[in-house]
Structure formats: C-alpha cells, structure tokens
Write an enzyme that holds these catalytic residues in place. Structure first.
Site, short mmCIF file in Angstrom:
data_model
loop_
_atom_site.label_atom_id
_atom_site.label_comp_id
_atom_site.label_asym_id
_atom_site.label_seq_id
_atom_site.Cartn_x
_atom_site.Cartn_y
_atom_site.Cartn_z
N ASP A 1 1.99 5.78 -2.89
CA ASP A 1 1.86 6.81 -2.18
C ASP A 1 1.61 8.12 -2.71
OD1 ASP A 1 2.24 7.82 0.32
OD2 ASP A 1 4.38 7.14 0.65
N ASP B 1 6.21 3.14 -6.26
CA ASP B 1 7.45 3.11 -5.73
C ASP B 1 8.31 1.94 -5.95
OD1 ASP B 1 9.64 3.35 -4.07
OD2 ASP B 1 8.54 3.80 -2.14
N ASP C 1 3.68 -0.33 -4.04
CA ASP C 1 3.30 0.85 -3.08
C ASP C 1 2.80 2.10 -3.66
OD1 ASP C 1 2.93 2.12 -0.70
OD2 ASP C 1 4.93 2.62 -0.36
#
Lengths: 380, 377
Positions: free
Chosen positions: A98, A284, A96
């Site tokens: 972000d 992440d 992930d």
C-alpha cells in the site's frame, strides 16, 4: 438504508460494467469463499460460494456490489458460516503493498473530511510508482529467493493506491499449508528484519600480508546479498540509466569493489547505498499472516474509486501510473457534479483540480466517478 | 542389540534413545506389552530414570552414563512415563531440553548419513549436499574465497524447527543464504537446529503420553512421588523483575489472586460481576490482563457470563484470539499503565508501568504475609 442519488448512480454504472465485463477467477474458485459489500449497507455479505462462472456474473450484474472479494483460503465447505467448520485446506500466499505505508510516502497524504464526516486521505499519485517498484522487488524475491515459479505469481493494481501480489497455490503445496507463524517469518524475511552488517559484508580472517579485496554482491548470491545485487541492477538501469553498469552487475561475475569503482566511478557507491535503503520490502504484515483473508477479485471494481482491479505484467510495473485508463468509464460522457467539500489543489488520475463546496463541475467520467465514490462530490 | 528399524546401524540408540519405538522394543526384547508392569520388576530402570530427571533439574543436561544401551533406552522412556504421570508442563520441557543437550554432544561429530537419518525421524526435511553450496566472500591474493554450506533445508521447515532460535538475529533467515526456497547451513548450524527438533520431539512425546495414574503399579507410583519431591526442590519460582526489585512468586496456571489485582483491574472485574455493560477497552483490558497472569480461557469466558450481551461462542472466539490461539496467533499484552491512564481507566499510582507487574508485586506481598502468619501461629 435509503440510497442517495449519487450511490444509486454509481450502482447503475457498476451494473453496466458488470453486464459487459467478466471478472477473472482462478480455476479453484469453487473452493473459495466469496463476499461482497452492497451499496446500501456497511456490512459484508459473506460465506457465498459459486459452482460456475455464470453464477458469479449473475450476482455481479444484479447486485452490482460496491466491493467484491474471494478468500485466499480454500475450503471443503466454502459456504459454511462457522469458520471452524469450513474445513480449511490451504491458502495462497498473499501480499499487500500500500503506497501510504511506504516510508518514502509518509507525509505525502492530504487528509479530507467527506460530507458525512468520514475522514479520508488522498495520497500523492506519484507514490503509486514507489509501490510499483516495491511490487517488482517482491516479485524478484519470490522468484529468486523463495523459489516460487513465475507463472504462479500474479500482480494486480488494487484499484486504489497499491498492489496485490498473489502466489496461487494448489492446496497440497507446502507453501499453501504454512501457518500464520510461518507466514510471519516470510514477512520478517522480506522486510529484512534484524539484518546484520556482517551479512552484507562477510568478515574474513586471513594472515597479514595477504592481499584481501572485498567483492560486490552478485545477483546469484543467496539471501539478502543476492537481493542487494538484483536491486542494484534495477536501480542502475531504471533510476540511474547506466546500462553498462547494469549489464556488468547482472553478469554474475565475482568482481571486487575496487575494480568496479575504477571502471564506473562514484555512481557505484551511490547505487549500492540506494540499494541498501531499498532492501526491505514493505508488505503489510497483517494481510500476509492471515490465512483466511478476503482479497479483491481481479477485474472487479473498487467501490471507493470506481477503478478496476487490474492485472499488471511484472515487466510493465516500472511504467505503471495512475491514469483514466484504469477506469472502465473512460469513454463515457462528462458528468456534472456538485462539490460537497472544499479541498486544496488535488490530483485525481492525473487531473489537477480544486473543489469549492457547493460549486458545480463537469468532469471526465473517470474523475467524476472517483470523486463520487470517495464522497467528495455528488451527482447533479 | 535388536535392530528395530533400518536406521539402527546408522543411529546409536545409546545417544538417541527417543528414536526407539517403545512398544516394539519391549515386545521384542522382553516379550511384554505393558511397560509399566515391566518396570515393577525393574527398579534399576526406574532408578536410572530418576537419575536422568535429576540431571535435567540440576544441570539442565542429562549426564548420567548407563552401562548398557538397553538401560539408556528404557531409562529414557521410563523418565517420560514418570513425567507424563505428573503432568507438569514445565518439567516436560526442562527434561526434553536436557535430553536434547545430551544428544547434541554426540550429534556434532556424526556422519552426514546419521544426521540425515535422525532428521528424517524427527520430521525435519533436510538434505546433505555431496557438493557443498559455496558463497563467495572475498578475493585473497587473487583467489576467490568461499564459505561452504553442506546442508540445505526448506524455508518453511527451517522456521518451524528454529522457531525458538529466531529471537537471535544470527538465526533469522534474513542473515542466512536463502535461495530458491531453501536455506543453506553449515554442519555446525544444522546440528544446532536438530537439537531444537529433538527437544520439541521429546516434549511432544511426553505431553502425548496417555497414562492412567490409578492403573500404575505401586512401585512405579512411588517413583512418581520421588520425581514430585525432586521437582519441588529444584523448580525455581517465577521471578518478575521491576525497577531492580525482584518479586518472586510461584502460581500454577489457573490460579488467580483477585486480592492482588491493581485498582484499575479490580474495578473492571467488579463491574463485570455486577453484570455491567463494559466498553470495548475495558473488556480488552481485563481479558488480556487475566490471560497474562495465568488465567485459563474458561476462567476468562466465565467472567463475561454476566454481561448483558453475552454469547458464549463469540466470547470464546474472542478470548482465544487474545490468547494467541487464533487469527494472527499473537498473544496480546494488556494495556500499560500509560495507556490505561489515557483511556481514563487508571485508578491510582501503583508505581509500576504495567498492571501485570503491579499484580505480581501485590501477590508476592500477600504470599509473604500469609507465610509470616503461618510461621507465627
């Protein structure tokens, strides 16, 4: 929970989307747990499983959920509510990225409080482009460093402000069986944790009088040296627009720093300094180490933005930007809304606006839906 | 020497006794099934086993050099049996490392086929590269200089085997040539990795050794006692350092001295026993604290039995999570004093930075005092 008018309206829009569009499911979807969050509850409905695509579409077009997920893990009994009895078989490798976790985007968020007291932050929309570059770096590292076949890697815009990168794996693939501890080391490696200077500049012991010339990293070298070489190529081409240098660097020829600098000048040093700053890939950690994570289903809608979770071709990552095209409601008529809060000037899918509490606006559907989903405006 | 596996002519059992399957060996060599019964009549093997364990305790390395291969093999397995009977995890781990140290000495000079064969037995998937992988380093007098790597290992196999080494940056994949899913290593590096694999293999084989203490012959039991004596002589007590002072105390797993709790934890502990409904932070603090001072999962779960919303399944799941057995597999540390203070849970100035240090400080005082009492009476 009694639904307010705005949420009822959003649910209606989502339903109309799901009636006409299909989500994208991997072949092994019947081995995955599905979950969704309805509009009228803060809790998830979990441990669902589906045998056919039609069953999935039926749920979507009736419930029209606010968020829709499936598990990165594959199970013997995906609908078993007791996690210990689910029979874990293996899990995809998921990453992930972000935008608001990227160092370059720190302090680039605007914090707002919604009408029901919830704190949200809006990120500078430019930051999604940094996240896209991060996803591109990750894609390259997965392919060249970890040896993942290109066709197994799928990248999606998350529907909010980042990207999901999934390595789809058969349950008997060695990567699918990796434990949390092992996945943490993958993250540490991608993040270049504890990188030593000697790794990028290997020391060399030779007798004096010998003429030593240090060499530039090439794209074919192993580990972080190779990554440095590849990032330098990307930067030369995309950031500095120097196609000649990019071509030379991607040729995989052993070439000394001196030769390179003589030919191209100071830009060489600038590019490699920038590349060094870009060595760490900011994923992440919590997401990757979790071997039972729920992830958004491609082409489902993100309930906080009304945007599609959209697959992105790795070749097109560098031109990715937030735009109304990511909204399925682009062709809808303008929508009349009332602002619930005051905001400073903000940019929503490329449209600059400033909201005054209590005032009415007629906004293009993508932006209106986005602001409604965020709780900043109400439908009129 | 009897050939037990196809690798027998490649691997010298004298240096790698752990590759020998015990059951097969004693059946073929002595025609018996029960190792413990065999040992009853072979005090020489038991004596040698004790020698090996003593070396492990004293030097951290098995140094004794038996005359024959048979004694090395049986002595190693007898040592495993003695340690497994005692059931002491620390000794198992110490012994495993000491045996690995011994094998490692020989390992560094082995041929590639021996290294490959050993790795296979240890479950490490590595490959010797007839044509080494080369990484260019520099250009010297117009000639490109390379660093050569003779072995490669899959990324996941590497992080599994090298887990204990990863605290050292030079062993992190970050600083190694990673390519197409493989990590390339020199012979020196690969042997060091295999040493880890050997230690892990031996430790597991001791822990997995199922023994009924009661069923052991008397002679063997006596040797178990001998090892017990050695253990209490050599085992270093746990030392907790703080601010230059050392608090040295020894507490087995599952022993918790409530009298030594710092005031903040004592408060929460008492509230739990009274069955009060505690905040999330209080629950987190006491559970992580207990787990970090050696309480078992059961002890912590039991402590929560009185809380009004107790649900055994959920509590156990959460405690196991905190202990690092679930989820992210990270063992949680307890809050530091600073954090306890900001949460309003601190009850006094203990002069330390973490409740755990306060606990050991108090515990060592308590133990000292009780020893002095013992001495004076």
């Amino acid at each position: 929970m009694e639904l307010d008018k705005t949420r009822r309206f959003l649910r209606h829009l989502f339903r109309s989307y799901y009636l006409e569009n299909r989500v994208l499911l991997p072949k092994d979807f019947h081995m995955r747990e599905f979950a969704y969050q309805p509009w009228d509850s803060d809790t998830y409905k979990r441990h669902l499983s589906f045998k056919t695509v039609n069953e999935v579409q039926r749920l979507l077009s009736t419930v029209a959920p606010r968020h829709f997920y499936y598990s990165s893990a594959k199970y013997e009994y995906p609908d078993e509510p007791d996690m210990d009895k689910k029979g874990w078989l293996g899990a995809d490798l998921i990453f992930d990225i972000d935008a608001d976790h990227l160092p370059v985007c720190q302090n680039k968020t605007i914090e707002l409080t919604t009408s029901n007291g919830e704190k949200i932050d809006l990120i500078d929309e430019e930051c999604v482009r940094y996240a896209a570059f991060e996803a591109l770096k990750l894609y390259d590292a997965l392919v060249y460093e970890l040896g993942i076949p290109k066709h197994n890697i799928k990248i999606e815009f998350s529907g909010n402000r980042g990207f999901h990168v999934t390595v789809y794996l058969d349950v008997d693939d060695v990567w699918a069986k990796a434990s949390s501890v092992e996945r943490r080391e993958i993250v540490n490696y991608l993040k270049a944790v504890d990188l030593l200077d000697e790794t990028l500049n290997p020391p060399i012991n030779v007798k004096r009088k010998k003429r030593v010339m240090h060499i530039a990293p090439t794209i074919a070298m192993g580990g972080l040296r190779g990554r440095l070489g590849r990032i330098a190529v990307l930067l030369a081409e995309k950031k500095y627009g120097n196609k000649d240098l990019a071509r030379v660097l991607s040729r995989n020829e052993i070439i000394s720093w001196n030769q390179l600098k003589n030919r191209f000048g100071d830009i060489v040093e600038n590019i490699f300094n920038d590349a060094k700053e870009e060595l760490a890939i900011h994923v992440d950690e919590q997401v990757t180490v979790d071997i039972k994570r729920l992830i958004r289903v491609p082409y489902s809608l993100h309930g906080k933005t009304g945007l599609r979770v959209e697959p992105v071709d790795p070749q097109k990552l560098d031109s990715f930007q937030l735009s109304p095209e990511l909204s399925p409601f682009q062709r809808y008529d303008k929508i009349a809304v009332v602002a619930l809060v005051d905001t400073p000037p903000i940019s929503i899918l490329g449209l600059r606006i400033k909201l005054r509490k209590g005032e009415s606006y007629r906004l293009p559907a993508p932006q209106a839906v986005y602001l409604m989903a965020r709780g900043l405006v109400a439908v009129k | 020497m009897i050939l037990l596996t196809t690798t027998a002519n490649v691997i010298d059992y004298y240096w790698y006794p752990f590759v020998v399957d015990l059951e097969t060996f004693i059946r073929l060599r002595y025609g018996v099934e029960n190792f413990a019964l065999l040992l009853e009549s072979r005090k020489d093997i038991l004596e040698h086993a004790v020698e090996r364990i003593k070396d492990a305790l004293e030097h951290g390395e098995v140094r004794t050099e038996p005359q024959v291969v048979e004694l090395a093999v049986c002595g190693y397995h007898a040592a495993r049996l003695l340690i497994a009977s005692l059931g002491d995890r620390w000794l198992a781990s110490r012994y495993a490392l000491a045996e690995a140290e011994r094998s490692y000495k020989r390992l560094q000079n082995e041929e590639p086929r021996t290294i490959e064969a050993l790795a296979k037995i240890l479950g490490v998937n590595l490959t010797y590269l007839a044509e080494p992988y080369r990484e260019p380093i520099a250009i010297v007098n117009n000639v490109v200089i390379y660093r050569q790597y003779e072995y490669r290992i899959h990324f996941l196999d590497y992080v599994k085997v090298a887990q204990r080494l990863l605290g050292d940056p030079t062993w992190r994949p970050t600083n190694l040539p990673v390519k197409q899913g493989y990590i390339y290593l020199t012979k020196k590096q690969i042997t060091r990795i295999l040493k880890e694999a050997i230690a892990t293999h031996i430790e597991r084989s001791i822990i997995g050794f199922r023994i009924e203490l009661a069923a052991l012959p008397q002679t063997v039991k006596e040797y178990v006692e001998t090892v017990k004596g050695l253990l209490s002589k050599y085992r270093k007590p746990k030392v907790v350092k703080t601010g230059g002072k050392k608090y040295s105390i020894k507490l087995p797993e599952g022993v918790v001295l409530v009298e030594a709790f710092p005031p903040c934890m004592k408060d929460i502990y008492d509230a739990l026993l009274r069955g009060e409904n505690l905040s999330h932070h209080q629950r987190f603090a006491i559970a992580t604290f207990m787990l970090n001072i050696g309480a078992t999962i059961d002890q912590v779960v039991d402590l929560f039995r009185n809380v009004p919303d107790f649900n055994e399944k959920i509590t156990r799941y959460q405690v196991e999570h905190l202990a690092g057995l679930r989820g992210s597999q990270k063992k949680y540390l307890t809050y530091g004093c600073e954090k306890m203070r900001t949460l309003g849970l601190c009850r006094g100035d203990c002069g330390v930075k973490n409740p755990i240090v306060a606990y050991y400080k108090n515990a060592s005082k308590l133990i000292r005092r009780s020893k002095e009492k013992e001495a004076s009476s």
